[in-house]
Scaffold this active site. Structure first.
Site, mmCIF file in Angstrom:
data_model
loop_
_atom_site.group_PDB
_atom_site.id
_atom_site.type_symbol
_atom_site.label_atom_id
_atom_site.label_comp_id
_atom_site.label_asym_id
_atom_site.label_seq_id
_atom_site.Cartn_x
_atom_site.Cartn_y
_atom_site.Cartn_z
ATOM 1 N N ASP A 83 99.218 0.402 53.811
ATOM 2 C CA ASP A 83 99.861 -0.676 54.556
ATOM 3 C C ASP A 83 100.259 -1.774 53.580
ATOM 4 O O ASP A 83 99.514 -2.038 52.628
ATOM 5 C CB ASP A 83 98.890 -1.239 55.615
ATOM 6 C CG ASP A 83 99.623 -1.826 56.806
ATOM 7 O OD1 ASP A 83 100.387 -2.783 56.608
ATOM 8 O OD2 ASP A 83 99.426 -1.328 57.934
ATOM 9 N N SER A 109 110.584 6.277 69.452
ATOM 10 C CA SER A 109 110.464 5.421 70.628
ATOM 11 C C SER A 109 111.397 5.889 71.740
ATOM 12 O O SER A 109 112.477 6.442 71.481
ATOM 13 C CB SER A 109 110.842 3.991 70.223
ATOM 14 O OG SER A 109 111.103 3.201 71.348
ATOM 15 N N ASP A 155 117.552 -5.345 78.229
ATOM 16 C CA ASP A 155 116.550 -4.557 78.957
ATOM 17 C C ASP A 155 117.211 -3.488 79.822
ATOM 18 O O ASP A 155 118.218 -3.749 80.466
ATOM 19 C CB ASP A 155 115.712 -5.465 79.873
ATOM 20 C CG ASP A 155 114.554 -6.107 79.134
ATOM 21 O OD1 ASP A 155 114.194 -5.623 78.040
ATOM 22 O OD2 ASP A 155 114.004 -7.099 79.648
ATOM 23 N N PHE A 181 104.098 5.113 60.369
ATOM 24 C CA PHE A 181 104.254 3.978 61.296
ATOM 25 C C PHE A 181 104.916 2.779 60.625
ATOM 26 O O PHE A 181 105.379 1.884 61.313
ATOM 27 C CB PHE A 181 102.874 3.481 61.777
ATOM 28 C CG PHE A 181 102.138 4.440 62.647
ATOM 29 C CD1 PHE A 181 102.576 4.712 63.927
ATOM 30 C CD2 PHE A 181 100.988 5.064 62.199
ATOM 31 C CE1 PHE A 181 101.882 5.593 64.743
ATOM 32 C CE2 PHE A 181 100.284 5.937 63.004
ATOM 33 C CZ PHE A 181 100.735 6.206 64.275
ATOM 34 N N ASN A 193 106.619 -10.599 71.931
ATOM 35 C CA ASN A 193 107.836 -10.135 72.600
ATOM 36 C C ASN A 193 107.481 -9.225 73.757
ATOM 37 O O ASN A 193 108.200 -9.130 74.739
ATOM 38 C CB ASN A 193 108.700 -9.317 71.623
ATOM 39 C CG ASN A 193 109.241 -10.161 70.511
ATOM 40 O OD1 ASN A 193 109.845 -11.195 70.761
ATOM 41 N ND2 ASN A 193 109.021 -9.744 69.271
ATOM 42 N N ASN A 194 106.381 -8.520 73.609
ATOM 43 C CA ASN A 194 106.030 -7.486 74.582
ATOM 44 C C ASN A 194 105.219 -8.057 75.734
ATOM 45 O O ASN A 194 104.548 -9.079 75.609
ATOM 46 C CB ASN A 194 105.296 -6.336 73.907
ATOM 47 C CG ASN A 194 106.171 -5.628 72.875
ATOM 48 O OD1 ASN A 194 105.899 -5.682 71.683
ATOM 49 N ND2 ASN A 194 107.227 -5.000 73.320
ATOM 50 N N LYS A 206 115.362 3.989 64.604
ATOM 51 C CA LYS A 206 114.551 5.072 65.202
ATOM 52 C C LYS A 206 115.397 6.341 65.313
ATOM 53 O O LYS A 206 114.948 7.430 64.971
ATOM 54 C CB LYS A 206 114.013 4.661 66.577
ATOM 55 C CG LYS A 206 112.941 3.576 66.521
ATOM 56 C CD LYS A 206 111.659 4.057 65.856
ATOM 57 C CE LYS A 206 110.610 2.983 65.714
ATOM 58 N NZ LYS A 206 109.559 3.301 64.743
ATOM 59 N N TYR A 208 117.155 -2.091 65.346
ATOM 60 C CA TYR A 208 115.820 -1.480 65.445
ATOM 61 C C TYR A 208 115.927 -0.088 66.081
ATOM 62 O O TYR A 208 115.437 0.906 65.551
ATOM 63 C CB TYR A 208 114.880 -2.375 66.276
ATOM 64 C CG TYR A 208 113.702 -1.626 66.843
ATOM 65 C CD1 TYR A 208 112.613 -1.303 66.035
ATOM 66 C CD2 TYR A 208 113.696 -1.190 68.178
ATOM 67 C CE1 TYR A 208 111.551 -0.567 66.545
ATOM 68 C CE2 TYR A 208 112.643 -0.463 68.687
ATOM 69 C CZ TYR A 208 111.575 -0.162 67.876
ATOM 70 O OH TYR A 208 110.540 0.575 68.387
ATOM 71 N N ASP A 216 103.723 -0.816 49.449
ATOM 72 C CA ASP A 216 104.933 -0.896 50.247
ATOM 73 C C ASP A 216 105.635 0.453 50.122
ATOM 74 O O ASP A 216 105.984 0.872 49.015
ATOM 75 C CB ASP A 216 105.828 -2.020 49.701
ATOM 76 C CG ASP A 216 107.001 -2.297 50.621
ATOM 77 O OD1 ASP A 216 107.386 -1.387 51.392
ATOM 78 O OD2 ASP A 216 107.522 -3.420 50.574
HETATM 79 C C1 UD1 Z 1 110.442 -2.969 73.775
HETATM 80 C C2 UD1 Z 1 111.713 -2.597 73.087
HETATM 81 C C3 UD1 Z 1 111.593 -1.177 72.636
HETATM 82 C C4 UD1 Z 1 110.405 -1.013 71.711
HETATM 83 C C5 UD1 Z 1 109.142 -1.504 72.381
HETATM 84 C C6 UD1 Z 1 108.054 -1.582 71.340
HETATM 85 C C7 UD1 Z 1 113.521 -3.930 74.092
HETATM 86 C C8 UD1 Z 1 114.749 -3.916 74.911
HETATM 87 N N1 UD1 Z 1 112.860 -2.772 73.962
HETATM 88 O O1 UD1 Z 1 110.335 -2.159 74.960
HETATM 89 O O2 UD1 Z 1 112.768 -0.807 71.956
HETATM 90 O O3 UD1 Z 1 110.253 0.313 71.330
HETATM 91 O O4 UD1 Z 1 109.336 -2.806 72.924
HETATM 92 O O5 UD1 Z 1 106.892 -2.024 71.887
HETATM 93 O O6 UD1 Z 1 113.121 -4.948 73.587
HETATM 94 N N2 UD1 Z 1 108.806 -8.605 80.138
HETATM 95 C C9 UD1 Z 1 108.693 -9.749 80.909
HETATM 96 N N3 UD1 Z 1 108.175 -10.857 80.316
HETATM 97 C C10 UD1 Z 1 107.801 -10.895 79.003
HETATM 98 C C11 UD1 Z 1 107.929 -9.728 78.226
HETATM 99 C C12 UD1 Z 1 108.445 -8.593 78.845
HETATM 100 O O7 UD1 Z 1 109.040 -9.767 82.088
HETATM 101 O O8 UD1 Z 1 107.367 -11.955 78.518
HETATM 102 C C13 UD1 Z 1 109.325 -7.381 80.783
HETATM 103 C C14 UD1 Z 1 110.583 -6.853 80.136
HETATM 104 O O9 UD1 Z 1 111.708 -7.446 80.686
HETATM 105 C C15 UD1 Z 1 110.475 -5.352 80.445
HETATM 106 C C16 UD1 Z 1 108.968 -5.092 80.475
HETATM 107 O O10 UD1 Z 1 108.356 -6.370 80.639
HETATM 108 O O11 UD1 Z 1 111.004 -5.094 81.705
HETATM 109 C C17 UD1 Z 1 108.438 -4.470 79.206
HETATM 110 O O12 UD1 Z 1 108.865 -5.252 78.099
HETATM 111 P P1 UD1 Z 1 108.333 -5.004 76.615
HETATM 112 O O13 UD1 Z 1 106.856 -4.993 76.608
HETATM 113 O O14 UD1 Z 1 109.020 -5.984 75.719
HETATM 114 O O15 UD1 Z 1 108.791 -3.521 76.293
HETATM 115 P P2 UD1 Z 1 110.262 -2.856 76.362
HETATM 116 O O16 UD1 Z 1 111.320 -3.866 76.444
HETATM 117 O O17 UD1 Z 1 110.225 -1.805 77.417
#
Ligand code: UD1
Length: 351
Positions: free
Chosen positions: A33, A127, A310, A83, A210-211, A156, A152, A61
């Site tokens: 890593d 993915s 999305d 990964f 972000n997730n 993939k 991104y 790296d």
């Molecule tokens: C995202 C990426 C995907 C990547 C994956 C890695 C996008 C469009 N897709 O998937 O390419 O492989 O992460 O983990 O970014 N949501 C909310 N509020 C939040 C965050 C998310 O409502 O604060 C919703 C999103 O709109 C979505 C769902 O939760 O409908 C899942 O979001 P997320 O966890 O970011 O995953 P993906 O977008 O499916």
């Protein structure tokens, strides 16, 4: 003699869970890593969970071929799980060069070393993003990939193609030119969530997550004020997006099954692709309410506009992985959400 697996990006979220399951299944693991997106928390957790203080750790790296070559020379690697890559969709749109350079070059180096050193199989972490906004659901491995909507996602798709082409080109190699055949599997993950039941390893996002699930747990613990649910006017039952949330330990076990298939010579083709999900669509709103219920916490959330990029809905047809890998997702979404919450509390020193 135990088989040895190189886990590039092995100190990260998925890599650490995979390392634990590989060791539990009797493999030796070498973790590599560059620590660009994590600290030693998860690697330390892996050592604790497995009781193995001696797991080799290489801070390299993978974009540097000499370093990758050295690892392959030093350890006799039977399989590599790759990964090591950047994964933030938005950032990749803003900084495409950074994403293409890192994600593609590191994988090219891994592929080159795997062929030069011989006897090495390659597992690539792909993915469900490669399917884009698929017309027919659930998606099977034969569902056509759609043009990627971000650099991104494109890395993939391109990495899958690189693996496919290297496998095809090397299949006739016999070592005469110092190159050997490479076999490969790409696993297409749906939405990995949750943490190890020990709460010693889990997802550790830097900055604002972000997730969805890290945002939920950080909101529940008080690090974030309010979760925004992006869009409640989608054409779904409750108006929120549908995803296939796969437990991280289940996902890790799929890697063990795929590695075993490769090193035991059980592949049906030299390059294979598997969907790794549960086959069960869950809406964002369902996930939020399930989190509240199973953990007995009230989450501060609001409905917000849709997030650009999305897709409305995506979930997996997992029958190929179920049948060929002899693997199936087992943990319920409730168990997974409880593990995510335990991990967040562990990080906050509240467990
Ligand atoms: C995202 C990426 C995907 C990547 C994956 C890695 C996008 C469009 N897709 O998937 O390419 O492989 O992460 O983990 O970014 N949501 C909310 N509020 C939040 C965050 C998310 O409502 O604060 C919703 C999103 O709109 C979505 C769902 O939760 O409908 C899942 O979001 P997320 O966890 O970011 O995953 P993906 O977008 O499916």
């Amino acid at each position: 003699m135990k088989k040895k697996v190189l886990v590039s990006g092995g100190a990260g979220y998925i890599g650490s869970h995979v390392s634990v399951e590989l060791i539990a299944a009797g493999y030796d693991v070498v973790v590599a890593d560059n620590m660009s997106n994590c600290d030693m928390t998860c690697f330390e957790g892996v050592k604790k969970i497995t009781g193995r203080e001696d797991i080799p750790f290489e801070k390299i790296d993978c974009c540097d071929y000499a370093s990758v070559d050295r690892i392959f020379s030093e350890y006799k690697i039977d399989a590599v799980i790759h990964f090591a890559a950047f994964k933030a969709v938005g950032e990749s749109v803003a900084e495409p060069v950074k994403y293409y350079r890192n994600n593609l070059l590191s994988f090219l180096n891994i592929l080159e070393a795997a062929s030069v050193h011989g006897g090495c199989n390659v597992l690539f972490s792909s993915s469900a993003t490669v399917y884009g906004d698929a017309e027919h659901l659930p998606v099977t491995e034969n569902t056509p990939r759609l043009p990627a909507t971000s650099p991104y996602g494109n890395t993939k798709q391109m990495s899958e193609d690189m693996l496919r082409d290297v496998v095809a080109a090397t299949s006739s190699y016999d070592g005469k030119d110092g190159r050997w055949p490479v076999k490969g599997i790409a696993l297409r993950y749906f939405n990995p969530i949750g943490a190890h039941p020990s709460a010693l390893i889990g997802e550790l996002p830097r900055g604002v997550p972000n997730n969805l699930v890290p945002f939920i747990t950080q909101t529940a613990i008080g690090k974030r004020e309010c979760l925004s649910i992006f869009g409640n006017d989608y054409p779904t039952e409750d108006g929120t997006c549908l995803r296939d949330y796969i437990d991280i330990v289940d996902l890790a076990k799929a890697h063990v099954a795929a590695v075993s298939r490769m090193v035991e010579g059980k592949m049906a083709k030299d390059y294979e692709i598997f969907n790794i999900g549960t086959g069960r669509p869950v809406s964002v709103y369902e996930l939020v309410t399930a989190f509240e219920k199973v953990n007995g916490v009230k989450l501060n959330y609001k409905f917000a506009p849709r997030r650009p990029g999305d897709v409305v809905a995506i979930w997996a047809d997992t029958s190929l992985a179920n049948r060929e890998l002899g693997w199936k997702a087992e943990r319920t979404v409730e168990e997974t959400l409880a593990s995510a919450w335990a991990w967040e509390r562990h990080l906050a020193g509240k467990l």
